[in-house]
Design a protein around this motif. Structure first.
Motif, PDB file in Angstrom:
ATOM      1  N   VAL A  42       0.648  -1.268  -0.107  1.00 25.77           N
ATOM      2  CA  VAL A  42      -0.011  -0.232   0.040  1.00 25.77           C
ATOM      3  C   VAL A  42       0.825   1.288  -0.051  1.00 25.77           C
ATOM      4  CG1 VAL A  42      -1.883   1.386   1.275  1.00 25.77           C
ATOM      5  CG2 VAL A  42      -1.772  -1.106   1.218  1.00 25.77           C
ATOM      6  N   ASN A  43       0.724   2.080  -1.035  1.00 22.23           N
ATOM      7  CA  ASN A  43       1.243   3.434  -1.055  1.00 22.23           C
ATOM      8  C   ASN A  43       0.048   4.490  -0.805  1.00 22.23           C
ATOM      9  OD1 ASN A  43       2.725   5.654  -1.614  1.00 22.23           O
ATOM     10  ND2 ASN A  43       3.591   4.892  -3.381  1.00 22.23           N
ATOM     11  N   LEU A  44       0.153   5.543   0.241  1.00 18.11           N
ATOM     12  CA  LEU A  44      -0.917   6.297   0.569  1.00 18.11           C
ATOM     13  C   LEU A  44      -0.447   7.627  -0.375  1.00 18.11           C
ATOM     14  CD1 LEU A  44      -0.971   5.616   4.334  1.00 18.11           C
ATOM     15  CD2 LEU A  44      -2.631   4.511   2.840  1.00 18.11           C
ATOM     16  N   GLN A  45      -1.451   8.201  -0.648  1.00 19.31           N
ATOM     17  CA  GLN A  45      -1.390   9.285  -1.617  1.00 19.31           C
ATOM     18  C   GLN A  45      -2.305  10.281  -1.156  1.00 19.31           C
ATOM     19  OE1 GLN A  45       1.275   9.902  -3.608  1.00 19.31           O
ATOM     20  NE2 GLN A  45       2.061   8.048  -2.784  1.00 19.31           N
ATOM     21  N   ASN A  46      -3.306  10.754  -2.003  1.00 21.59           N
ATOM     22  CA  ASN A  46      -4.275  11.961  -1.718  1.00 21.59           C
ATOM     23  C   ASN A  46      -5.037  11.482  -0.615  1.00 21.59           C
ATOM     24  OD1 ASN A  46      -3.168  12.927  -4.103  1.00 21.59           O
ATOM     25  ND2 ASN A  46      -4.678  11.976  -5.385  1.00 21.59           N
ATOM     26  N   GLY A  47      -5.390  12.396   0.197  1.00 19.85           N
ATOM     27  CA  GLY A  47      -6.345  12.212   1.347  1.00 19.85           C
ATOM     28  C   GLY A  47      -5.727  11.722   2.766  1.00 19.85           C
ATOM     29  N   TYR A  48      -4.352  11.461   2.674  1.00 21.98           N
ATOM     30  CA  TYR A  48      -3.514  11.153   3.927  1.00 21.98           C
ATOM     31  C   TYR A  48      -2.540  11.978   4.288  1.00 21.98           C
ATOM     32  CZ  TYR A  48      -6.048   6.845   2.349  1.00 21.98           C
ATOM     33  OH  TYR A  48      -7.019   5.790   2.227  1.00 21.98           O
ATOM     34  N   SER A  49      -2.582  12.071   5.303  1.00 22.09           N
ATOM     35  CA  SER A  49      -1.547  13.080   6.245  1.00 22.09           C
ATOM     36  C   SER A  49      -0.170  12.811   5.873  1.00 22.09           C
ATOM     37  CB  SER A  49      -1.718  13.259   7.738  1.00 22.09           C
ATOM     38  OG  SER A  49      -2.855  13.510   7.944  1.00 22.09           O
ATOM     39  N   ILE A  50       0.138  11.538   6.046  1.00 19.50           N
ATOM     40  CA  ILE A  50       1.652  11.105   5.699  1.00 19.50           C
ATOM     41  C   ILE A  50       1.302  10.047   4.457  1.00 19.50           C
ATOM     42  CG2 ILE A  50       3.473   9.483   6.649  1.00 19.50           C
ATOM     43  CD1 ILE A  50       2.359   9.985   9.249  1.00 19.50           C
ATOM     44  N   LYS A  51       2.342  10.726   3.450  1.00 17.77           N
ATOM     45  CA  LYS A  51       1.914   9.910   2.262  1.00 17.77           C
ATOM     46  C   LYS A  51       3.337   8.877   1.945  1.00 17.77           C
ATOM     47  CE  LYS A  51      -0.217  13.843  -0.051  1.00 17.77           C
ATOM     48  NZ  LYS A  51      -1.097  13.981   1.134  1.00 17.77           N
ATOM     49  N   GLY A  52       3.040   8.047   1.226  1.00 18.03           N
ATOM     50  CA  GLY A  52       4.084   6.943   0.779  1.00 18.03           C
ATOM     51  C   GLY A  52       3.680   5.554   1.302  1.00 18.03           C
ATOM     52  N   GLN A  53       4.752   5.067   1.469  1.00 18.40           N
ATOM     53  CA  GLN A  53       4.471   3.402   1.939  1.00 18.40           C
ATOM     54  C   GLN A  53       4.063   3.742   3.393  1.00 18.40           C
ATOM     55  OE1 GLN A  53       4.594   1.886  -1.262  1.00 18.40           O
ATOM     56  NE2 GLN A  53       4.707   0.179   0.246  1.00 18.40           N
ATOM     57  N   PHE A  54       2.981   2.747   3.698  1.00 11.94           N
ATOM     58  CA  PHE A  54       2.490   2.642   5.149  1.00 11.94           C
ATOM     59  C   PHE A  54       3.717   2.000   5.987  1.00 11.94           C
ATOM     60  CE2 PHE A  54       0.849   0.359   8.613  1.00 11.94           C
ATOM     61  CZ  PHE A  54       0.113   1.643   9.310  1.00 11.94           C
ATOM     62  N   ASP A  55       4.079   2.709   7.072  1.00 15.96           N
ATOM     63  CA  ASP A  55       5.012   2.280   8.030  1.00 15.96           C
ATOM     64  C   ASP A  55       4.575   2.017   9.521  1.00 15.96           C
ATOM     65  OD1 ASP A  55       7.243   1.409   9.327  1.00 15.96           O
ATOM     66  OD2 ASP A  55       8.255   3.519   8.815  1.00 15.96           O
ATOM     67  N   VAL A  56       4.233   1.156  10.102  1.00 17.25           N
ATOM     68  CA  VAL A  56       3.552   0.846  11.443  1.00 17.25           C
ATOM     69  C   VAL A  56       4.612   1.400  12.445  1.00 17.25           C
ATOM     70  CG1 VAL A  56       4.347  -1.343  12.064  1.00 17.25           C
ATOM     71  CG2 VAL A  56       2.072  -0.601  12.793  1.00 17.25           C
ATOM     72  N   SER A  57       5.854   1.923  12.281  1.00 19.10           N
ATOM     73  CA  SER A  57       6.511   2.413  13.293  1.00 19.10           C
ATOM     74  C   SER A  57       6.406   3.870  13.495  1.00 19.10           C
ATOM     75  CB  SER A  57       8.354   2.225  12.867  1.00 19.10           C
ATOM     76  OG  SER A  57       8.235   3.052  11.693  1.00 19.10           O
ATOM     77  N   ILE A  58       5.603   4.779  12.569  1.00 19.35           N
ATOM     78  CA  ILE A  58       5.255   5.851  12.767  1.00 19.35           C
ATOM     79  C   ILE A  58       3.894   5.855  13.761  1.00 19.35           C
ATOM     80  CG2 ILE A  58       4.150   7.714  11.595  1.00 19.35           C
ATOM     81  CD1 ILE A  58       5.803   7.133   9.166  1.00 19.35           C
ATOM     82  N   SER A  59       3.138   4.869  13.769  1.00 15.30           N
ATOM     83  CA  SER A  59       2.107   4.742  14.548  1.00 15.30           C
ATOM     84  C   SER A  59       2.021   3.364  15.264  1.00 15.30           C
ATOM     85  CB  SER A  59       0.821   4.668  13.864  1.00 15.30           C
ATOM     86  OG  SER A  59       0.611   6.048  13.043  1.00 15.30           O
ATOM     87  N   PRO A  60       3.116   2.962  16.115  1.00 19.85           N
ATOM     88  CA  PRO A  60       3.167   1.894  16.818  1.00 19.85           C
ATOM     89  C   PRO A  60       1.712   1.256  17.688  1.00 19.85           C
ATOM     90  CG  PRO A  60       4.335   3.218  17.956  1.00 19.85           C
ATOM     91  CD  PRO A  60       3.931   4.106  16.758  1.00 19.85           C
ATOM     92  N   HIS A  61       1.109   2.212  17.879  1.00 24.07           N
ATOM     93  CA  HIS A  61      -0.235   1.986  18.659  1.00 24.07           C
ATOM     94  C   HIS A  61      -1.048   1.061  17.810  1.00 24.07           C
ATOM     95  CE1 HIS A  61      -0.918   5.908  17.137  1.00 24.07           C
ATOM     96  NE2 HIS A  61      -1.880   5.468  16.814  1.00 24.07           N
ATOM     97  N   PHE A  62      -0.872   1.342  16.290  1.00 27.19           N
ATOM     98  CA  PHE A  62      -1.752   0.368  15.595  1.00 27.19           C
ATOM     99  C   PHE A  62      -1.500  -1.121  15.549  1.00 27.19           C
ATOM    100  CE2 PHE A  62      -2.633   3.784  11.964  1.00 27.19           C
ATOM    101  CZ  PHE A  62      -3.455   4.864  12.975  1.00 27.19           C
ATOM    102  N   LYS A  63      -0.495  -1.338  15.987  1.00 29.14           N
ATOM    103  CA  LYS A  63       0.094  -2.672  15.841  1.00 29.14           C
ATOM    104  C   LYS A  63      -0.818  -3.845  16.517  1.00 29.14           C
ATOM    105  CE  LYS A  63       5.177  -3.236  15.247  1.00 29.14           C
ATOM    106  NZ  LYS A  63       6.454  -3.464  15.812  1.00 29.14           N
ATOM    107  N   LYS A  64      -1.142  -3.601  17.692  1.00 28.87           N
ATOM    108  CA  LYS A  64      -2.271  -4.245  18.803  1.00 28.87           C
ATOM    109  C   LYS A  64      -3.528  -4.396  17.910  1.00 28.87           C
ATOM    110  CE  LYS A  64      -3.098  -6.515  22.408  1.00 28.87           C
ATOM    111  NZ  LYS A  64      -2.696  -7.978  22.739  1.00 28.87           N
ATOM    112  N   ILE A  65      -4.018  -3.410  17.428  1.00 29.25           N
ATOM    113  CA  ILE A  65      -5.125  -3.313  16.704  1.00 29.25           C
ATOM    114  C   ILE A  65      -5.082  -4.080  15.530  1.00 29.25           C
ATOM    115  CG2 ILE A  65      -6.928  -1.910  15.525  1.00 29.25           C
ATOM    116  CD1 ILE A  65      -5.942   0.740  16.874  1.00 29.25           C
ATOM    117  N   PHE A  66      -4.133  -4.101  14.700  1.00 28.92           N
ATOM    118  CA  PHE A  66      -4.000  -5.170  13.605  1.00 28.92           C
ATOM    119  C   PHE A  66      -3.926  -6.476  13.991  1.00 28.92           C
ATOM    120  CE2 PHE A  66      -2.407  -1.200  11.039  1.00 28.92           C
ATOM    121  CZ  PHE A  66      -3.429  -1.140  10.240  1.00 28.92           C
TER     122      PHE A  66
END
Length: 168
Positions: A42-66
């Motif tokens: 997944v490459n995030l582009q339009n409509g997203y604050s942080i663009k480019g390849q999704f990196d969970v290290s930017i939002s480590p709190h997502f790990k437990k949810i996933f």
């Protein structure tokens, strides 16, 4: 009695085509975590604050949810968080993973039809087209495969609407 293996069959192109088709139907699901799969696809582009390849290290709190969403022993995951904290992003990324790795229809409900249209136009359709494994599952022979209210794939359909009686 003498047994020969495949001298005629293995050279037959029809057999090889049939074998490739049969094998492709039984490709095992990707067993990596959702965030690892998303990082590669997944490459995030339009409509997203942080663009480019999704990196969970930017939002480590997502790990437990996933991990909870992917855990077969967890029946329900509820996410309570402030506005603009990534709740919809989590759902979108899980949807992409689900489309590729699980067959079955999905119903996505937004607050209103206007919000559903906004979500599909601004975020979801570009996201579906940019994710190669998902894009490969779109039936491009059907000109109505990707619309504002429905994404039709070879093995499933995603319906996006508001909670109306005829939708449910």
């Amino acid at each position: 009695m003498e047994v020969t293996t495949g001298s005629i069959i293995n050279n037959d192109t029809r057999y090889n085509d049939l074998l490739k088709g049969w094998q492709s139907a039984f490709i095992p699901n990707d067993s990596r975590s959702i965030y690892e799969w998303v990082h590669d696809n997944v490459n995030l582009q339009n409509g997203y604050s942080i663009k480019g390849q999704f990196d969970v290290s930017i939002s480590p709190h997502f790990k437990k949810i996933f991990d909870s969403i992917q855990d077969p022993y967890v029946r329900e995951v509820n996410i309570l968080a402030p506005p603009r904290s990534g709740k919809t992003l989590i759902a979108e990324l899980c949807l992409l993973h689900t489309i590729v790795n699980n067959s079955g229809d999905v119903l996505w409900l937004q607050l209103s039809d206007e919000k559903a249209k906004q979500l599909t136009d601004i975020r979801m359709i570009p996201l579906l087209k940019s994710c190669r494994p998902v894009n490969d599952l779109v039936d491009f022979n059907n000109k109505y495969a990707i619309t504002e209210q429905r994404f039709k794939f070879l093995h499933s359909t995603v319906h996006i609407s508001s909670p109306k009686e005829n939708t449910l």
